[in-house]
Scaffold this motif. Sequence first.
Motif, short mmCIF file in Angstrom:
data_model
loop_
_atom_site.label_atom_id
_atom_site.label_comp_id
_atom_site.label_asym_id
_atom_site.label_seq_id
_atom_site.Cartn_x
_atom_site.Cartn_y
_atom_site.Cartn_z
N LYS A 18 1.10 -0.77 0.02
CA LYS A 18 0.06 -0.09 -0.20
C LYS A 18 0.57 1.51 0.23
O LYS A 18 0.53 2.23 -1.08
CB LYS A 18 -0.80 -0.04 1.09
CG LYS A 18 -1.89 -1.09 1.80
CD LYS A 18 -2.42 -0.78 2.68
CE LYS A 18 -2.10 -0.97 4.20
NZ LYS A 18 -1.35 -2.34 4.41
N SER A 37 -2.92 10.18 9.69
CA SER A 37 -3.76 9.65 10.67
C SER A 37 -2.91 10.25 12.44
O SER A 37 -1.94 10.73 12.12
CB SER A 37 -3.95 8.25 10.57
OG SER A 37 -4.95 7.44 9.50
N ARG A 41 0.40 4.77 19.04
CA ARG A 41 1.88 3.76 18.61
C ARG A 41 3.11 4.73 18.92
O ARG A 41 2.59 6.49 18.62
CB ARG A 41 1.49 2.77 17.95
CG ARG A 41 2.54 3.47 16.13
CD ARG A 41 2.80 2.49 15.30
NE ARG A 41 2.90 2.10 14.45
CZ ARG A 41 3.89 3.11 13.65
NH1 ARG A 41 4.81 3.94 14.70
NH2 ARG A 41 3.71 3.58 12.81
N GLU A 72 -12.93 8.27 11.06
CA GLU A 72 -13.44 6.93 11.95
C GLU A 72 -12.17 6.38 12.63
O GLU A 72 -10.90 7.27 12.44
CB GLU A 72 -13.79 5.65 11.03
CG GLU A 72 -11.98 6.30 9.71
CD GLU A 72 -10.88 5.20 9.95
OE1 GLU A 72 -11.35 4.32 10.92
OE2 GLU A 72 -10.04 5.94 9.95
N TYR A 81 -6.07 4.50 16.46
CA TYR A 81 -5.76 4.28 14.90
C TYR A 81 -6.97 5.33 14.55
O TYR A 81 -8.11 5.19 14.41
CB TYR A 81 -4.95 3.73 13.75
CG TYR A 81 -3.88 3.23 14.34
CD1 TYR A 81 -4.13 1.65 15.07
CD2 TYR A 81 -2.89 3.16 13.48
CE1 TYR A 81 -2.51 1.54 15.77
CE2 TYR A 81 -1.27 2.68 14.22
CZ TYR A 81 -1.75 1.78 14.58
OH TYR A 81 -0.22 0.73 15.02
N SER A 83 -8.63 8.74 11.64
CA SER A 83 -8.30 9.65 10.42
C SER A 83 -9.05 10.46 10.74
O SER A 83 -10.14 11.41 10.67
CB SER A 83 -9.12 9.24 9.41
OG SER A 83 -8.66 7.78 9.17
N GLU A 101 -5.73 5.48 4.13
CA GLU A 101 -4.14 4.42 3.80
C GLU A 101 -5.38 3.91 5.83
O GLU A 101 -4.36 4.40 6.34
CB GLU A 101 -3.41 4.35 4.23
CG GLU A 101 -3.05 3.44 3.87
CD GLU A 101 -1.33 2.89 4.65
OE1 GLU A 101 -0.57 3.27 4.11
OE2 GLU A 101 -1.12 1.73 5.25
N ILE A 102 -5.94 2.98 5.80
CA ILE A 102 -6.58 2.49 7.46
C ILE A 102 -6.85 1.03 6.72
O ILE A 102 -7.21 0.69 5.97
CB ILE A 102 -7.71 3.28 7.79
CG1 ILE A 102 -9.04 3.26 6.42
CG2 ILE A 102 -7.61 4.58 8.02
CD1 ILE A 102 -10.52 3.62 6.52
N GLU A 103 -7.14 0.32 7.63
CA GLU A 103 -7.53 -0.89 7.85
C GLU A 103 -9.23 -1.64 8.01
O GLU A 103 -9.96 0.10 7.60
CB GLU A 103 -7.66 -1.85 9.07
CG GLU A 103 -7.31 -1.59 10.42
CD GLU A 103 -8.67 -0.96 11.08
OE1 GLU A 103 -9.23 -0.35 10.87
OE2 GLU A 103 -9.06 -2.66 11.29
N GLY A 106 -11.52 0.17 10.24
CA GLY A 106 -12.25 1.67 9.92
C GLY A 106 -12.51 1.89 8.68
O GLY A 106 -13.60 2.50 8.53
N ARG A 148 0.91 -11.02 10.85
CA ARG A 148 0.24 -10.52 10.25
C ARG A 148 -0.21 -11.40 9.31
O ARG A 148 -1.06 -10.46 7.70
CB ARG A 148 1.63 -9.41 9.22
CG ARG A 148 1.38 -8.58 10.47
CD ARG A 148 2.77 -7.11 10.09
NE ARG A 148 3.03 -6.59 11.32
CZ ARG A 148 3.05 -4.97 10.68
NH1 ARG A 148 2.58 -4.25 9.94
NH2 ARG A 148 3.23 -4.23 12.09
P1 5GP Z 1 0.79 0.56 11.31
O1 5GP Z 1 1.20 0.93 13.25
O2 5GP Z 1 1.98 -0.27 10.58
O3 5GP Z 1 1.93 1.75 10.71
O4 5GP Z 1 -0.24 0.72 10.80
C1 5GP Z 1 -1.44 -0.15 11.29
C2 5GP Z 1 -2.66 -0.41 10.82
O5 5GP Z 1 -3.17 0.87 10.99
C3 5GP Z 1 -2.40 -0.60 9.11
O6 5GP Z 1 -3.13 -1.60 8.80
C4 5GP Z 1 -2.54 0.89 9.08
O7 5GP Z 1 -3.04 0.59 7.32
C5 5GP Z 1 -4.30 1.29 9.76
N1 5GP Z 1 -4.03 2.83 9.98
C6 5GP Z 1 -3.16 3.72 9.93
N2 5GP Z 1 -3.96 4.98 10.27
C7 5GP Z 1 -5.33 4.56 10.57
C8 5GP Z 1 -6.78 5.11 10.93
O8 5GP Z 1 -6.44 6.71 11.15
N3 5GP Z 1 -7.29 4.71 11.16
C9 5GP Z 1 -7.13 2.96 10.43
N4 5GP Z 1 -8.40 2.96 10.86
N5 5GP Z 1 -6.94 2.56 10.26
C10 5GP Z 1 -4.93 2.92 10.43
#
Ligand code: 5GP
Length: 203
Positions: A18, A37, A41, A72, A81, A83, A101-103, A106, A148
């Motif tokens: 992604k 976002s 973490r 969300e 996490y 937005s 870019e979200i899971e 969300g 994962r």
């Molecule tokens: P990472 O910690 O690896 O950066 O992200 C972990 C997961 O959280 C990834 O699947 C990413 O797409 C998702 N993610 C990142 N930002 C957001 C957000 O704002 N909302 C949601 N729902 N998921 C998010």
Amino acid sequence: MNRNGTLVVFSGPSGSGKGTVLGEYLKSHPEAAFSVSATTRRPRPGEADGVNYWFVTRERFEEMIAKGEVLEHTQYNGNYYGSPAGPIREQLAAGRDVILEIEVDGAMQVKERFPEALLIFVMPPSFRELERRLTGRGTESREEIQGRLAAARQEMAMAPRYDYILVNDDVAGAAGRLAGLIQAGKWVPARCGELLRGFLEEE
Ligand code: 5GP
Ligand code: ADP
């Protein structure tokens, strides 16, 4: 013709590419905005506040939820996490496409609240290739990679709820197809409400 931008949701298993595909797309589409976002973490080496994420405390994140400041949100691996809503609304109103870019959890919240959002699911060409990419990236331990890969199977089950599937075989090809999907998605009648109403309301 003056139109709002399109809200684009981009999801897919960790390691599907992604970030890589979006980076390539944004290089040739600087008019599109990437939604930064908020998360609780910790930053990884090389990540900067306001660029990769807004890094906030749990208290601040819970305040954002209470005040309706996130469009969300979810909890993933014990962290919040979400937005931030304000910048997204402003950019859309200014006619810019905004990419989240979200899971998948969300993404489903966005679909519920904004039926006009365009949902794109990225997948690798095969499970074996996903494993190769996660191992090759070298940012997670063996156990984390196994976790994962298991999560990937569950995430893939949500793919039918998206508007389009994007297979990330080669990066340039996938970024080019992404541009095509975003363009095509704008002309689905459900996303042309304003345009159609404007015609009917004309004197
Ligand atoms: P990472 O910690 O690896 O950066 O992200 C972990 C997961 O959280 C990834 O699947 C990413 O797409 C998702 N993610 C990142 N930002 C957001 C957000 O704002 N909302 C949601 N729902 N998921 C998010
Ligand atoms: P995600 O953001 O989905 O977790 P990344 O963009 O970090 O995935 O990509 C995971 C790994 O796969 C990275 O090492 C990246 O360089 C590599 N990668 C991404 N797209 C491709 C591709 N089309 N072919 C080969 N390797 C790729």
